[in-house]
Each structure stands twice: as structure tokens, then as C-alpha cells.
Design an enzyme around this catalytic site. Structure first.
Site, PDB file in Angstrom:
ATOM      1  CG  ASP A 197     -15.045 -44.866  10.595  1.00  0.00           C
ATOM      2  OD1 ASP A 197     -15.818 -45.053   9.649  1.00  0.00           O
ATOM      3  OD2 ASP A 197     -14.678 -45.754  11.384  1.00  0.00           O
TER       4      ASP A 197
ATOM      5  CE  LYS B 242     -16.389 -50.464   6.564  1.00  0.00           C
ATOM      6  NZ  LYS B 242     -16.489 -50.412   8.017  1.00  0.00           N
TER       7      LYS B 242
ATOM      8  CD  GLN C 162     -16.853 -52.483  10.976  1.00  0.00           C
ATOM      9  OE1 GLN C 162     -16.176 -51.864  10.164  1.00  0.00           O
ATOM     10  NE2 GLN C 162     -18.173 -52.455  10.957  1.00  0.00           N
TER      11      GLN C 162
HETATM   12  N1  GUN Z   1     -19.892 -50.191  12.323  1.00  0.00           N
HETATM   13  C1  GUN Z   1     -20.994 -49.991  11.556  1.00  0.00           C
HETATM   14  N2  GUN Z   1     -20.772 -48.971  10.689  1.00  0.00           N
HETATM   15  C2  GUN Z   1     -19.512 -48.538  10.914  1.00  0.00           C
HETATM   16  C3  GUN Z   1     -18.709 -47.519  10.327  1.00  0.00           C
HETATM   17  O1  GUN Z   1     -19.114 -46.781   9.413  1.00  0.00           O
HETATM   18  N3  GUN Z   1     -17.456 -47.394  10.830  1.00  0.00           N
HETATM   19  C4  GUN Z   1     -16.995 -48.171  11.832  1.00  0.00           C
HETATM   20  N4  GUN Z   1     -15.755 -47.963  12.269  1.00  0.00           N
HETATM   21  N5  GUN Z   1     -17.708 -49.127  12.412  1.00  0.00           N
HETATM   22  C5  GUN Z   1     -18.957 -49.308  11.941  1.00  0.00           C
END
Ligand code: GUN
Length: 295
Positions: free
Chosen positions: A119, A52, A96
Site C-alpha cells: 500500500d 482485489k 483494508q
Molecule cells: N481503503 C480505501 N482505499 C484503500 C487502499 O488503497 N488501501 C487500503 N489499505 N485501504 C483502503
């Protein structure tokens, strides 16, 4: 059989986003900023967070990663989120998941300002999605990426039967609600199957668009798919493979080789839905910046 190439579409999208970031900078003198918080040392999460941050920088956004110890308290995490909510240089906040067990994930989701919740996990954003107010909300990145793929490949959706297998808050529930909306790119009849569904193949065999988000390698077999169906594979499962350097490889929730003889179009794993998720996160961050700056 058409391969829906998420890798290619995500590259196109990143180039478009890079151009938009440059134009934002030219008009406002500022660039969008995304802050990602990671708690603990989960190896898969570390890979996601690194990707990311890297992609953010590639398109000219500011990326900040806050790393917290595995024994961080919920209060400390929420206090940090409140500071980011009030920081004008931060347009997107992402915590996350999964989080260590002493931290309540829902309490953390609620602490994020919905206008920075890129998100799309906050109940205000999910509620707006359910009610069809898509212009004012953030759609969670994986369902949003799938919508973008269907749109860019001109997949007909209106009046089609979309079957979503999986009911997670991150993928299954928002995906099903999105396909139900009265939009050009959605407008489906929607069925959701899950772990308590009796006779899942009975439903999947009726799908014009089948979206697999179960988290089980090769769960969808050829006999579960209607000839000519469009099959979207959200799964990212690690399976052991002694012939690879790492000792494992990634496979989806769909038995790709067998299903490709039946389906009319499919997303591969890797290179299908996965690369779209990060691209949509950056699109949401850009959108947040544009809303905050009245662009
Ligand atoms: N863990 C796995 N996929 C995601 C996501 O799209 N966002 C977040 N915050 N955690 C994740």
C-alpha cells in the site's frame, strides 16, 4: 478533449503483469502472494477486497483474504501481521481501511514490514518517496496509478504547475510529493489546496495539471479550470439516482460534463483512476516478490 481511459490502461497493465508472473514462476517455481486483511463488515470495503482478490487470481498471483470480526482487538490484528511479516509465501500485506475505532490505524501501519507494505503507507516508504528514493520504496497505489496514466498518455509534466486538491495521507500528500520529484514524468511546480485554503479557485485556475482528491461530488466546476488543463479526478462518490437499479451512481469530484468543455484531457468516473489503483497494487506485489527473490 482527450479521455484518459484508465480502464483500458489497467487492462493492458494486467496483461503485462500476468506475463511477468508467468516468467517469475518459470524462473523460481514460485508466484507472488498478496494477503488482504479486512476487519468488520463495511460494504464498500468488502467490494474493494473482493475485487482485489479476483484480479490477483486473474493474473496468476496467490490471493489470501483474512476476515476478522468487527470487535477484533488491535493486539490480535498486529500479532497476525507479525506472522505474515515472517511468512516467506507472503510478498504483500494490505490491511483494508477504515478500521473499527478500537484499532489505531497508524499502529497497524507501523506493524507491517516496510518491504511487504504494498500500500506504501508505512512512514519508511512515504519517507523514501519524499526523499526521492523511488527505486527502494512502494508508492501508494492511487498516486502511482495516476503517474502511470500521465506517462502512458505522454502528458508533459516538466515545469508545469500541478495543483492537488486534498491532503490525505493516502492520496493528496504522496501525490504532491511525487509530482515534485526530479523525474522525467514529474518535475512539476506543486501547490496543495485543502479544507482550510482560502479561495481554492484562485489556485485551481492556475493549474496545468489539476488533481482532485477531495471526496465531494462535483466540487470542481468549469469556472475553476484553466482552458487546456489536464484534469485528474480521484473522487468516487455515491449519489442517489432513482433511475438506476441500485438506486445510486458513482460520480467524481469534478463536474465532468461542464469541465470537459474547458479541459484538454480528463479521467472519467468510473473508468479513470479507480481501475488503476488495483493494477498498481498488483504491480507493487510483483515488485516485492522480485526484490525478495533477487530478480
Ligand atoms: N481503503 C480505501 N482505499 C484503500 C487502499 O488503497 N488501501 C487500503 N489499505 N485501504 C483502503
Amino acid at each position: 478533449m482527450l479521455i484518459i481511459d484508465g480502464k483500458k490502461v489497467s487492462l493492458d497493465l494486467k496483461n503485462e503483469l500476468k506475463a511477468s508472473v508467468e516468467s517469475c514462476q518459470a524462473t523460481t517455481g514460485k508466484v507472488p502472494g498478496l494477503t488482504v486483511i479486512i476487519v468488520g463488515h463495511d460494504p464498500a470495503s468488502q467490494v474493494y477486497v473482493r475485487n482485489k482478490a479476483k484480479t490477483c487470481k486473474e493474473i496468476g498471483m496467490i490471493s489470501t483474504v483474512i476476515e476478522m470480526a468487527a470487535d477484533t482487538t488491535e493486539k490480535h490484528l498486529i500479532d497476525t501481521i507479525h506472522e505474515l511479516n515472517n511468512d516467506p509465501a507472503v510478498h504483500g500485506i494490505l490491511v483494508q481501511q477504515p478500521l473499527p475505532k478500537q484499532i489505531d490505524e497508524f499502529a497497524v501501519t507501523l506493524a507491517i514490514d516496510p518491504s511487504k507494505d504494498v500500500d506504501g503507507f508505512h512512514p519508511e516508504n512515504l519517507g523514501r518517496l519524499v526523499m526521492g528514493h523511488l527505486d527502494k520504496c512502494f508508492v501508494s497505489c492511487t498516486p502511482y496509478g495516476i503517474l502511470e496514466l500521465l506517462g502512458r498518455y505522454n502528458i508533459e509534466t516538466r515545469g508545469k504547475h500541478c495543483v492537488v486538491v486534498g491532503r490525505s495521507n493516502i492520496v493528496g500528500k504522496p501525490m504532491a510529493n511525487l509530482m515534485l520529484q526530479k523525474l522525467d514524468a514529474t518535475n512539476c511546480t506543486v501547490t496543495i489546496c485543502h479544507s482550510a485554503t482560502k479561495n481554492i479557485p484562485f489556485y485551481t485556475k492556475q493549474a496545468d495539471i489539476l488533481i482532485a482528491a477531495i471526496g465531494k461530488a462535483g466540487f470542481i466546476t468549469a469556472d475553476m479550470v484553466k482552458p487546456g488543463a489536464v484534469v485528474i479526478d480521484v473522487g468516487i462518490n455515491r449519489i442517489e439516482d432513482a433511475s438506476t437499479k441500485s438506486g445510486y451512481r458513482l460520480v467524481g469530484d469534478v463536474d465532468f460534463d461542464a469541465v470537459s468543455a474547458v479541459a484538454s484531457a480528463m479521467t472519467p468516473v468510473p473508468g479513470g483512476v479507480g481501475p488503476m489503483t488495483i493494477a498498481m497494487l498488483l504491480k507493487n506485489t510483483l515488485q516485492s516478490f522480485q526484490r525478495i527473490n533477487g530478480l
